[in-house]
Design an enzyme around this catalytic site. Structure first.
Site, mmCIF file in Angstrom:
data_model
loop_
_atom_site.group_PDB
_atom_site.id
_atom_site.type_symbol
_atom_site.label_atom_id
_atom_site.label_comp_id
_atom_site.label_asym_id
_atom_site.label_seq_id
_atom_site.Cartn_x
_atom_site.Cartn_y
_atom_site.Cartn_z
ATOM 1 C CD GLU A 159 -32.725 -19.774 57.833
ATOM 2 O OE1 GLU A 159 -33.624 -18.917 57.724
ATOM 3 O OE2 GLU A 159 -32.885 -20.974 57.513
ATOM 4 C CG HIS A 176 -34.128 -15.222 56.511
ATOM 5 N ND1 HIS A 176 -35.294 -15.836 56.896
ATOM 6 C CD2 HIS A 176 -34.341 -13.891 56.604
ATOM 7 C CE1 HIS A 176 -36.189 -14.919 57.213
ATOM 8 N NE2 HIS A 176 -35.643 -13.729 57.035
ATOM 9 C CE LYS A 200 -38.580 -12.150 56.112
ATOM 10 N NZ LYS A 200 -38.226 -11.753 57.489
#
Length: 253
Positions: free
Chosen positions: A87, A144, A171
């Site tokens: 990530e 991510h 996120k």
């Protein structure tokens, strides 16, 4: 459920996006030096990216480094993050040690927020969120993708999954290879702004995605990451430039 979250004196999810920078030094001496350096800047939060730390595999030294950082950065919310290599992080550790590290951080209560990767073992993620809640520590559930930008529906699925698992902050950070990728990320942020009742962070990485780092107040992203000495991700700009740009946008909204 409120879209805002108060961490120390910072209200996340309200008004101008909060500025965070990351400690990415490899030695404890450099971490201490850079922690003092960060106090010169107008920052809202500090993140310790522990995957850059050379002694990350020795848990006692991780705790020692955290204590040192917290003594210096005593007045700002501190995020603890170990970002895995897949990530975009600097190192890899196995699943059991990853959660052992997070457990240590929770027990010390020295960090205000822990970042947990969304795609880790779901049961362990749930258990860790429960432990964080009991210790009064907020959780960022993060996804991510350092290779590309998934479709809008895929991004929203990740956001909804993080929401359903109980994240305090969600996120999503994805790599932009084209302008269309950036638009996909921003469209996803707009949809999340309308439908998710908690703070979220939406970042389009790389040079093409720089607009996502400065336009959070428009599209709903609550925290933006800038650099001081070193960048922790592609596309970051210096925190002083970041502060100036987002302040201009805020002033004219």
């Amino acid at each position: 459920m409120s879209k805002t979250l108060k961490i120390r004196d910072i209200i996340i999810g309200e008004g101008i996006p909060k500025i965070c920078t990351s400690l990415v030094d490899s030695t404890i001496d450099d971490l201490i030096e850079e922690s003092y350096n960060l106090k010169k800047y107008d920052l809202d939060l500090v993140e310790w990216r522990a995957d850059f730390y050379e002694d990350i595999y020795e848990i006692e030294k991780v705790e020692k480094a955290l204590i040192s950082i917290r003594k210096i950065i005593y007045d700002k919310p501190l995020i603890f993050t170990f970002r895995s290599g897949k990530e975009g992080g600097a190192k890899n550790i196995d699943e059991s040690y990853y959660f052992e590290l997070i457990d240590l951080i929770l027990k010390t209560k020295l960090a205000d927020i822990v970042d947990i990767e969304l795609l880790r073992c779901e049961e362990k993620v749930k258990d860790t969120i429960d432990k964080a809640c009991k210790n009064g520590i907020a959780v960022i559930l993060s996804y991510h993708n350092i290779y590309n930008t998934p479709s809008r529906d895929e991004i929203l699925n990740y956001i909804n999954k993080a929401d359903n698992l109980g994240a305090d902050i969600i996120k999503v950070s994805v790599m932009a290879k084209s302008t269309k990728d950036v638009i996909t990320l921003l469209e996803s942020a707009c949809a999340a702004k309308e439908n998710i009742q908690k703070p979220f962070i939406a970042i389009s990485m790389g040079k093409k995605g720089i607009i996502s780092r400065i336009s959070g107040e428009i599209f709903g992203s609550c925290i933006t990451f800038g650099s001081v000495k070193n960048k922790s991700a592609l596309g970051q700009i210096h925190v002083e430039d970041l502060k100036a740009i987002i302040s201009i946008i805020h002033k004219n909204l």
